[in-house]
Write a protein that holds these residues in place. Structure first.
Motif, PDB file in Angstrom:
ATOM      1  N   UNK A 116      -5.136 125.178 -89.164  1.00 19.80           N
ATOM      2  CA  UNK A 116      -6.742 124.689 -88.697  1.00 19.80           C
ATOM      3  C   UNK A 116      -7.194 124.561 -86.780  1.00 19.80           C
ATOM      4  N   UNK A 117      -7.969 125.210 -86.428  1.00 22.82           N
ATOM      5  CA  UNK A 117      -8.079 125.006 -85.647  1.00 22.82           C
ATOM      6  C   UNK A 117      -9.570 124.968 -84.912  1.00 22.82           C
ATOM      7  N   UNK A 118      -9.947 123.877 -84.410  1.00 22.56           N
ATOM      8  CA  UNK A 118     -11.402 123.546 -83.867  1.00 22.56           C
ATOM      9  C   UNK A 118     -11.983 123.950 -82.079  1.00 22.56           C
ATOM     10  N   UNK A 119     -11.960 125.009 -81.764  1.00 27.16           N
ATOM     11  CA  UNK A 119     -12.015 125.370 -80.567  1.00 27.16           C
ATOM     12  C   UNK A 119     -13.634 125.114 -79.507  1.00 27.16           C
ATOM     13  N   UNK A 120     -13.518 124.213 -78.817  1.00 31.01           N
ATOM     14  CA  UNK A 120     -14.614 123.590 -77.697  1.00 31.01           C
ATOM     15  C   UNK A 120     -14.558 124.163 -76.388  1.00 31.01           C
ATOM     16  N   UNK A 121     -15.645 124.904 -75.852  1.00 32.06           N
ATOM     17  CA  UNK A 121     -15.845 125.206 -74.803  1.00 32.06           C
ATOM     18  C   UNK A 121     -16.411 123.761 -73.837  1.00 32.06           C
ATOM     19  N   UNK A 122     -15.975 123.696 -72.887  1.00 32.27           N
ATOM     20  CA  UNK A 122     -16.173 122.174 -71.855  1.00 32.27           C
ATOM     21  C   UNK A 122     -15.732 122.370 -70.574  1.00 32.27           C
ATOM     22  N   UNK A 145     -17.105 130.676 -72.164  1.00 31.35           N
ATOM     23  CA  UNK A 145     -16.928 131.661 -72.092  1.00 31.35           C
ATOM     24  C   UNK A 145     -15.339 132.920 -72.652  1.00 31.35           C
ATOM     25  N   UNK A 146     -14.626 131.400 -73.009  1.00 25.65           N
ATOM     26  CA  UNK A 146     -13.656 131.911 -73.666  1.00 25.65           C
ATOM     27  C   UNK A 146     -14.023 132.210 -74.386  1.00 25.65           C
ATOM     28  N   UNK A 147     -14.244 131.748 -76.005  1.00 26.01           N
ATOM     29  CA  UNK A 147     -14.805 131.955 -77.623  1.00 26.01           C
ATOM     30  C   UNK A 147     -14.962 133.550 -77.490  1.00 26.01           C
ATOM     31  N   UNK A 148     -16.631 134.296 -76.518  1.00 29.32           N
ATOM     32  CA  UNK A 148     -16.774 135.072 -76.518  1.00 29.32           C
ATOM     33  C   UNK A 148     -15.835 136.112 -76.218  1.00 29.32           C
ATOM     34  N   UNK A 149     -14.974 135.475 -75.336  1.00 35.26           N
ATOM     35  CA  UNK A 149     -13.809 136.702 -74.764  1.00 35.26           C
ATOM     36  C   UNK A 149     -12.564 136.720 -75.915  1.00 35.26           C
ATOM     37  N   UNK A 150     -12.632 135.865 -76.383  1.00 33.82           N
ATOM     38  CA  UNK A 150     -11.874 136.135 -77.618  1.00 33.82           C
ATOM     39  C   UNK A 150     -12.284 136.545 -78.821  1.00 33.82           C
ATOM     40  N   UNK A 151     -13.319 136.074 -79.162  1.00 36.34           N
ATOM     41  CA  UNK A 151     -13.693 137.113 -80.569  1.00 36.34           C
ATOM     42  C   UNK A 151     -13.749 138.710 -80.432  1.00 36.34           C
ATOM     43  N   UNK A 152     -14.453 139.508 -79.345  1.00 42.10           N
ATOM     44  CA  UNK A 152     -13.900 140.690 -78.662  1.00 42.10           C
ATOM     45  C   UNK A 152     -13.205 141.236 -77.712  1.00 42.10           C
ATOM     46  N   UNK A 153     -12.389 140.304 -77.966  1.00 39.02           N
ATOM     47  CA  UNK A 153     -11.222 140.766 -77.063  1.00 39.02           C
ATOM     48  C   UNK A 153     -11.051 141.513 -76.139  1.00 39.02           C
ATOM     49  N   UNK A 154     -11.892 140.880 -75.540  1.00 37.64           N
ATOM     50  CA  UNK A 154     -12.247 141.419 -74.132  1.00 37.64           C
ATOM     51  C   UNK A 154     -12.675 142.406 -74.094  1.00 37.64           C
ATOM     52  N   UNK A 155     -13.860 143.023 -74.765  1.00 33.95           N
ATOM     53  CA  UNK A 155     -14.250 144.159 -74.779  1.00 33.95           C
ATOM     54  C   UNK A 155     -15.723 144.375 -74.462  1.00 33.95           C
ATOM     55  N   UNK A 156     -16.982 145.034 -73.682  1.00 35.05           N
ATOM     56  CA  UNK A 156     -17.833 144.460 -73.150  1.00 35.05           C
ATOM     57  C   UNK A 156     -18.888 145.699 -74.162  1.00 35.05           C
ATOM     58  N   UNK A 186      -6.098 135.883 -89.335  1.00 33.95           N
ATOM     59  CA  UNK A 186      -7.027 134.724 -88.865  1.00 33.95           C
ATOM     60  C   UNK A 186      -8.865 135.057 -89.020  1.00 33.95           C
ATOM     61  N   UNK A 187      -9.536 134.122 -89.138  1.00 31.52           N
ATOM     62  CA  UNK A 187     -10.808 134.624 -89.540  1.00 31.52           C
ATOM     63  C   UNK A 187     -11.629 133.365 -88.391  1.00 31.52           C
ATOM     64  N   UNK A 188     -12.254 133.579 -87.530  1.00 32.92           N
ATOM     65  CA  UNK A 188     -13.006 133.284 -86.853  1.00 32.92           C
ATOM     66  C   UNK A 188     -14.104 133.097 -86.705  1.00 32.92           C
ATOM     67  N   UNK A 189     -14.515 131.780 -86.816  1.00 27.68           N
ATOM     68  CA  UNK A 189     -16.044 131.633 -87.494  1.00 27.68           C
ATOM     69  C   UNK A 189     -16.495 130.466 -86.332  1.00 27.68           C
ATOM     70  N   UNK A 190     -17.695 131.485 -85.415  1.00 26.99           N
ATOM     71  CA  UNK A 190     -18.279 130.756 -84.615  1.00 26.99           C
ATOM     72  C   UNK A 190     -20.065 130.044 -84.612  1.00 26.99           C
ATOM     73  N   UNK A 199     -21.333 127.270 -76.829  1.00 29.89           N
ATOM     74  CA  UNK A 199     -20.600 127.059 -78.544  1.00 29.89           C
ATOM     75  C   UNK A 199     -19.097 126.245 -79.007  1.00 29.89           C
ATOM     76  N   UNK A 200     -18.894 126.350 -80.274  1.00 29.47           N
ATOM     77  CA  UNK A 200     -17.664 126.193 -80.685  1.00 29.47           C
ATOM     78  C   UNK A 200     -17.382 127.078 -80.978  1.00 29.47           C
ATOM     79  N   UNK A 201     -16.078 126.568 -82.237  1.00 20.48           N
ATOM     80  CA  UNK A 201     -15.017 128.173 -82.826  1.00 20.48           C
ATOM     81  C   UNK A 201     -14.248 127.101 -83.912  1.00 20.48           C
ATOM     82  N   UNK A 202     -14.442 127.573 -84.995  1.00 16.93           N
ATOM     83  CA  UNK A 202     -13.625 126.852 -86.350  1.00 16.93           C
ATOM     84  C   UNK A 202     -12.567 128.472 -86.450  1.00 16.93           C
TER      85      UNK A 202
END
Length: 237
Positions: A116-122, A145-156, A186-190, A199-202
């Motif tokens: 379980x990880x808490x991801x914060x953009x900074x 920008x990392x969270x959006x990229x990870x959620x979409x796997x880099x797809x526009x 994995x479950x990604x909670x924006x 934003x952040x991500x759990x």
């Protein structure tokens, strides 16, 4: 009168006084109907027997559906209780450090996840990121920008959902560290921390590839994300 005759007489009286004993027993009724069909001969079709077979088949399907509905209800109740326990645990700590430690230990255990990880953009510099990391291993600081990229796997053009479930082996050591090689779903909670905040991500990771699947309902995880957002806003204020 022989013992056999006495037993038969008792059985006859039992059937006459309580016929439901026979009617409610499907195996006995099936044997009786089969015997009746044989006595009719090969040139006669007993429609009652055919109708009963079809009714039995429908009853079997209904019972299977009933069992499936009950099982799903129990699973949903268990999942609800699990999320409620996790939420109550998140609300116990009185400081941010205790909050982070509880996420990585107690909350992860309640949710039965392997990571379980808490991801914060900074936009903080390296020294600032290291200072935040010291608050707990569960926290990971990434660039904007990392969270959006990870959620979409880099797809526009891929929409950002609040909850994303997927079965894969992630290529992201920054999130899982050494555990990356054995995380299979994995479950990604924006997380939205409010206007003007990044934003952040759990991130919930599991070794079981079937724990998080795209076809699963996400309402309980969405509720968990909503509570987590509100807790984080309190610490960030």
């Amino acid at each position: 009168m022989s013992d056999v005759a006495v037993d038969l007489e008792e059985l006859r009286e039992k059937i006459l006084t309580e016929p439901d004993v026979i009617l409610d027993d499907r195996d006995i009724m099936r044997v009786l109907i089969s015997a009746n069909e044989k006595s009719l001969g090969g040139n006669i079709v007993d429609l009652r027997g055919i109708a009963m077979e079809r009714l039995e088949s429908r009853l079997d399907r209904l019972e299977d559906t009933h069992r499936s509905v009950i099982a799903a209800a129990y699973d949903n109740l268990a999942g609800t209780n699990q999320i409620h326990r996790a939420v109550l645990t998140m609300m116990d700590p009185v400081d941010f450090e205790g909050f982070l430690k509880g996420i990585g230990t107690d909350v992860a255990a309640i949710l039965r996840v392997d990571s379980l990880r808490l991801v914060l953009e900074s936009e903080a510099n390296s020294e600032g990121e290291i200072a935040v990391r010291r608050l707990g291993e569960v926290l990971t600081v990434v660039k904007p920008g990392f969270i959006a990229d990870y959620l979409t796997q880099g797809r526009d053009g891929v929409p950002l959902r609040q909850v994303t479930l997927r079965q894969l082996r992630p290529d992201a050591e920054v999130l899982y560290g050494d555990a990356t090689q054995w995380i299979n779903s994995e479950a990604l909670l924006k997380l939205d921390f409010g206007e003007g905040r990044l934003p952040g991500m759990l991130v919930l990771g599991s070794e079981d590839p079937h724990q998080f699947r795209p076809n699963q309902a996400t309402d309980l995880l969405a509720f968990l994300a909503g509570v987590f957002e509100r807790q984080m806003r309190r610490w960030l204020s």
